[in-house]
Design a protein around this motif. Structure first.
Motif, PDB file in Angstrom:
ATOM      1  N   GLY A 160     -14.966 -26.288 -20.691  1.00  0.00           N
ATOM      2  CA  GLY A 160     -13.364 -25.773 -21.178  1.00  0.00           C
ATOM      3  C   GLY A 160     -14.194 -23.991 -21.089  1.00  0.00           C
ATOM      4  N   TYR A 161     -13.920 -23.045 -20.120  1.00  0.00           N
ATOM      5  CA  TYR A 161     -14.638 -21.855 -20.653  1.00  0.00           C
ATOM      6  C   TYR A 161     -14.437 -21.311 -21.314  1.00  0.00           C
ATOM      7  CZ  TYR A 161     -16.396 -17.533 -17.799  1.00  0.00           C
ATOM      8  OH  TYR A 161     -16.682 -16.286 -17.755  1.00  0.00           O
ATOM      9  N   ASN A 162     -15.141 -20.342 -22.087  1.00  0.00           N
ATOM     10  CA  ASN A 162     -15.549 -19.853 -23.064  1.00  0.00           C
ATOM     11  C   ASN A 162     -14.969 -18.736 -23.152  1.00  0.00           C
ATOM     12  OD1 ASN A 162     -15.804 -18.414 -25.411  1.00  0.00           O
ATOM     13  ND2 ASN A 162     -18.027 -19.150 -24.926  1.00  0.00           N
ATOM     14  N   VAL A 163     -13.230 -18.784 -23.736  1.00  0.00           N
ATOM     15  CA  VAL A 163     -12.180 -17.560 -23.410  1.00  0.00           C
ATOM     16  C   VAL A 163     -13.113 -16.121 -24.651  1.00  0.00           C
ATOM     17  CG1 VAL A 163      -9.962 -16.900 -24.245  1.00  0.00           C
ATOM     18  CG2 VAL A 163     -10.503 -19.323 -23.134  1.00  0.00           C
ATOM     19  N   ASP A 164     -13.505 -16.936 -25.460  1.00  0.00           N
ATOM     20  CA  ASP A 164     -14.081 -15.389 -26.371  1.00  0.00           C
ATOM     21  C   ASP A 164     -15.132 -15.358 -25.529  1.00  0.00           C
ATOM     22  OD1 ASP A 164     -12.850 -16.453 -28.415  1.00  0.00           O
ATOM     23  OD2 ASP A 164     -14.437 -17.169 -28.573  1.00  0.00           O
ATOM     24  N   GLU A 165     -15.836 -15.039 -24.792  1.00  0.00           N
ATOM     25  CA  GLU A 165     -17.065 -14.398 -23.425  1.00  0.00           C
ATOM     26  C   GLU A 165     -16.003 -13.483 -22.681  1.00  0.00           C
ATOM     27  OE1 GLU A 165     -20.362 -13.773 -23.675  1.00  0.00           O
ATOM     28  OE2 GLU A 165     -19.973 -14.600 -25.822  1.00  0.00           O
ATOM     29  N   LEU A 166     -14.804 -14.297 -22.117  1.00  0.00           N
ATOM     30  CA  LEU A 166     -14.036 -13.702 -21.166  1.00  0.00           C
ATOM     31  C   LEU A 166     -13.616 -12.816 -21.585  1.00  0.00           C
ATOM     32  CD1 LEU A 166     -12.473 -14.167 -18.374  1.00  0.00           C
ATOM     33  CD2 LEU A 166     -10.161 -15.174 -19.564  1.00  0.00           C
ATOM     34  N   GLN A 167     -13.055 -12.672 -22.774  1.00  0.00           N
ATOM     35  CA  GLN A 167     -12.742 -11.277 -23.643  1.00  0.00           C
ATOM     36  C   GLN A 167     -13.434 -10.077 -23.882  1.00  0.00           C
ATOM     37  OE1 GLN A 167      -9.669 -12.791 -26.434  1.00  0.00           O
ATOM     38  NE2 GLN A 167      -8.826 -14.085 -25.495  1.00  0.00           N
ATOM     39  N   ARG A 168     -14.500 -10.170 -23.783  1.00  0.00           N
ATOM     40  CA  ARG A 168     -16.280  -9.225 -23.992  1.00  0.00           C
ATOM     41  C   ARG A 168     -15.135  -7.979 -22.649  1.00  0.00           C
ATOM     42  NH1 ARG A 168     -21.158 -11.602 -25.176  1.00  0.00           N
ATOM     43  NH2 ARG A 168     -21.565  -9.479 -25.517  1.00  0.00           N
ATOM     44  N   GLY A 169     -14.641  -9.201 -21.692  1.00  0.00           N
ATOM     45  CA  GLY A 169     -14.178  -7.444 -20.636  1.00  0.00           C
ATOM     46  C   GLY A 169     -15.086  -7.354 -19.314  1.00  0.00           C
ATOM     47  N   ARG A 170     -15.534  -5.752 -18.926  1.00  0.00           N
ATOM     48  CA  ARG A 170     -15.526  -5.976 -17.800  1.00  0.00           C
ATOM     49  C   ARG A 170     -17.502  -5.495 -17.918  1.00  0.00           C
ATOM     50  NH1 ARG A 170     -14.856  -1.007 -13.507  1.00  0.00           N
ATOM     51  NH2 ARG A 170     -16.489  -1.291 -11.861  1.00  0.00           N
ATOM     52  N   ALA A 171     -17.810  -5.172 -19.480  1.00  0.00           N
ATOM     53  CA  ALA A 171     -18.850  -5.164 -19.161  1.00  0.00           C
ATOM     54  C   ALA A 171     -19.792  -6.135 -20.252  1.00  0.00           C
ATOM     55  CB  ALA A 171     -19.394  -4.087 -21.204  1.00  0.00           C
ATOM     56  N   ASN A 172     -19.237  -7.071 -19.823  1.00  0.00           N
ATOM     57  CA  ASN A 172     -19.892  -8.383 -19.765  1.00  0.00           C
ATOM     58  C   ASN A 172     -19.541  -9.777 -17.872  1.00  0.00           C
ATOM     59  OD1 ASN A 172     -22.337 -10.575 -21.339  1.00  0.00           O
ATOM     60  ND2 ASN A 172     -20.107 -11.883 -21.746  1.00  0.00           N
ATOM     61  N   HIS A 173     -19.176  -9.164 -17.406  1.00  0.00           N
ATOM     62  CA  HIS A 173     -19.051  -9.354 -16.196  1.00  0.00           C
ATOM     63  C   HIS A 173     -17.732 -10.543 -16.688  1.00  0.00           C
ATOM     64  CE1 HIS A 173     -21.766  -7.201 -14.337  1.00  0.00           C
ATOM     65  NE2 HIS A 173     -23.223  -8.072 -14.828  1.00  0.00           N
ATOM     66  N   TYR A 174     -17.264 -10.293 -17.814  1.00  0.00           N
ATOM     67  CA  TYR A 174     -16.075 -11.670 -17.794  1.00  0.00           C
ATOM     68  C   TYR A 174     -16.480 -13.131 -18.265  1.00  0.00           C
ATOM     69  CZ  TYR A 174     -12.822  -7.748 -16.139  1.00  0.00           C
ATOM     70  OH  TYR A 174     -12.013  -6.570 -15.925  1.00  0.00           O
ATOM     71  N   GLY A 175     -17.690 -12.536 -18.991  1.00  0.00           N
ATOM     72  CA  GLY A 175     -18.442 -14.191 -19.273  1.00  0.00           C
ATOM     73  C   GLY A 175     -18.755 -15.020 -18.492  1.00  0.00           C
ATOM     74  N   GLN A 176     -18.474 -14.136 -17.331  1.00  0.00           N
ATOM     75  CA  GLN A 176     -19.475 -14.810 -16.323  1.00  0.00           C
ATOM     76  C   GLN A 176     -21.043 -14.597 -16.010  1.00  0.00           C
ATOM     77  OE1 GLN A 176     -16.128 -14.148 -12.299  1.00  0.00           O
ATOM     78  NE2 GLN A 176     -17.278 -12.276 -13.302  1.00  0.00           N
ATOM     79  N   PRO A 177     -21.866 -15.981 -15.781  1.00  0.00           N
ATOM     80  CA  PRO A 177     -23.372 -15.676 -16.320  1.00  0.00           C
ATOM     81  C   PRO A 177     -24.203 -15.438 -15.582  1.00  0.00           C
ATOM     82  CG  PRO A 177     -22.259 -18.492 -15.136  1.00  0.00           C
ATOM     83  CD  PRO A 177     -20.782 -17.383 -15.633  1.00  0.00           C
ATOM     84  N   LYS A 178     -25.278 -14.749 -15.880  1.00  0.00           N
ATOM     85  CA  LYS A 178     -26.001 -14.734 -14.729  1.00  0.00           C
ATOM     86  C   LYS A 178     -27.778 -15.433 -15.432  1.00  0.00           C
ATOM     87  CE  LYS A 178     -26.973  -9.520 -13.694  1.00  0.00           C
ATOM     88  NZ  LYS A 178     -26.819  -8.757 -13.988  1.00  0.00           N
TER      89      LYS A 178
END
Length: 511
Positions: A353-371
């Motif tokens: 699964g994709y971590n929804v908690d990271e997704l919900q952090r929004g744009r400031a965290n690139h919506y959880g997309q890993p760098k």
């Protein structure tokens, strides 16, 4: 001294001037070669770091896409499982209607067909679970062979130049972005942790024990195939919460838009059901010559739950509720049942699964997309450099400013450097690069443009590209350099920020 001697022309002056000029010219050429070599090495290490970061991001994007395809295949297996349950339910009702005549098939043949369909239901669930294990193994391979200890970056660096190195501590940022503080996942260990109730998604983009939430269940319910399962006016199939005869999972929907999430939004799907509530059935497989007539029938259904719970039901005709008597001498909980649950009660297999908690952090965290970072370095004080020093090195030593006594020492290859290891900025040439894995499923411009949907592991639209190491609230390049052992490099980066350097970040680096 005679006047003749004073007026005699001097000789050799041009030679002295030529010698001095030649010396300066030689110094200029050597300096150009020396600085050019350093510039070439700087470009080389940065290109290697970029290649490592991009390759690491591409490998991750491909893994995410493979996981997404596997999740889709898993959904397809669960759709097929529900569809088979619907066919079992319908055929049971039709079989009951044929008891008013002599059918063209025997009860034994019916029993074999019913048992084969029940086996198929269980196998479909098992294959869905196998797809989860395959996705988990693929993700673990990505972490072990590419991310941990910067192993992919190390192979690329050594391929570019054998003296380039990728320090293992440089993988901390990348591993945290993907897996949080969790260990590299192993199926057996994960399942044992689930039984103990000690598994959480953590702070990474990937949730190794996801899929038991409503996302995959909703995807399956929304993919059940309305023309052959739910649009049948007398029946339905789905995933309920128990109590088949009164389960809200039996509600029929005329279209996907009419679905009520409250009827199937369970933790992991308590059971797989098929239900038919036709009032009459016309038997068409009678061997008698009399014309078939409508036969009143009662409801029929089949409900299968986890192996540990003997609550499975199969109701039709004279098999009245709760329909748990043996069939053909075989206990019902052995015929119409599913595999053993790990997170009980429930019949839903785990999925990546994709971590929804990271997704919900929004744009400031690139919506959880890993760098992911790649950190490479070249040690000018290494044994190899000492054995084969740079022939164009002039051994210059000079301070950066009159106020600063710190010297830039080009004599490092000959051993005059301090034995400081990686932390010395004079000894190590360092390159840092970053690649991001992003989800890109665009909406057509005519539809307003923008994203069609947020990042997820249900559709394979993951891509990779190089980006600035700054930009997200979790991006701390200086801290990452220091964690890899390059403390002075991190301090210089922070000093640059204090005097106005902003790197590639639109909002300011925030080192």
């Amino acid at each position: 001294m005679s006047r003749h001697r004073l007026l005699r022309p001097s000789r050799g002056q041009a030679l002295v001037i030529f010698a001095l000029t030649l010396l300066l010219l030689a110094l200029m050429v050597l300096m150009t070669l020396g600085f050019g070599m350093r510039a070439k090495e700087r470009v080389e290490i940065q290109m290697a770091a970029d290649a490592a970061a991009y390759s690491q991001a591409v490998a991750t994007a491909r893994t995410f896409n493979a996981i997404s395809v596997m999740n889709r295949a898993q959904v397809a297996h669960m759709v097929a499982m529900a569809g088979t349950q619907a066919l079992i339910s319908r055929s049971s009702q039709v079989y009951a209607a044929h008891m008013v005549c002599t059918p063209s098939f025997t009860p034994a043949q019916w029993g074999l067909s019913d048992g084969a369909a029940a086996t198929q239901v269980k196998e479909l669930q098992g294959r869905a679970g196998s797809l989860y294990r395959a996705g988990l193994n693929l993700y673990a391979h990505l972490l072990r062979e590419h991310v941990v200890d910067q192993r992919l970056a190390y192979r690329i660096a050594r391929g570019a130049n054998p003296e380039l190195q990728a320090t293992p501590e440089g993988a901390a940022k990348s591993f945290m972005e993907l897996n949080g503080e969790n260990d590299v996942p192993n199926h057996g260990d994960l399942m044992n942790a689930v039984r103990r109730g000690g598994v959480a998604c953590g702070a990474g983009a990937v949730c190794a024990v996801g899929g038991s939430t409503s996302a995959h269940l909703n995807a399956t319910m929304g993919s059940l195939g309305w023309t052959w399962v739910h649009n049948r006016a007398t029946g339905s199939a789905g995933f309920g919460t128990g109590g088949a005869a009164r389960s809200t999972a039996f509600r029929r929907y005329g279209a996907a838009a009419e679905m009520d999430p409250s009827t199937y939004n369970t933790v992991s799907g308590r059971n797989a059901t098929g239900h038919d509530h036709a009032t009459v059935v016309v038997p068409t497989r009678c061997v008698s010559n009399s014309p078939p007539i409508p036969v009143p029938v009662t409801d029929a259904w089949v409900m299968s739950d986890e192996q540990q719970t003997p609550e499975d039901q199969h109701v039709y005709g004279v098999r009245l509720p709760p329909g748990q008597a043996p069939e053909d001498g075989e206990p019902l909980y052995e015929r119409h049942t599913l595999g053993a649950c790990v997170s009980c009660p429930g019949i839903w297999p785990f999925a990546m699964g994709y971590n929804v908690d990271e997704l919900q952090r929004g744009r400031a965290n690139h919506y959880g997309q890993p760098k992911l970072y790649s950190i490479l370095h070249r040690d000018y004080g290494s044994d190899a450099r000492r054995k084969s020093p740079d022939p164009w090195n002039l051994f210059f030593r000079f301070p950066f400013s009159a106020e600063n006594t710190t010297e830039f020492d080009l004599s490092i290859p000959l051993g005059r450097s301090r034995p400081t290891g990686r932390e010395g900025i004079q000894r190590n040439q360092v390159a840092l690069s970053a690649g991001i894995i992003y989800y890109h499923r665009p909406r057509a411009a005519g539809q307003g443009g923008g994203w069609r949907e947020p990042p997820n592991f249900l559709n394979p639209f993951w891509r990779a590209t190089l980006v600035s190491p700054e930009g997200s609230i979790d991006d701390k390049p200086a801290a990452s350099l220091e964690a890899a052992g390059f403390t002075e490099h991190g301090q210089v980066l922070r000093a640059l920020e204090q005097v106005g350097y902003r790197g590639g970040s639109r909002r300011g680096a925030g080192y």
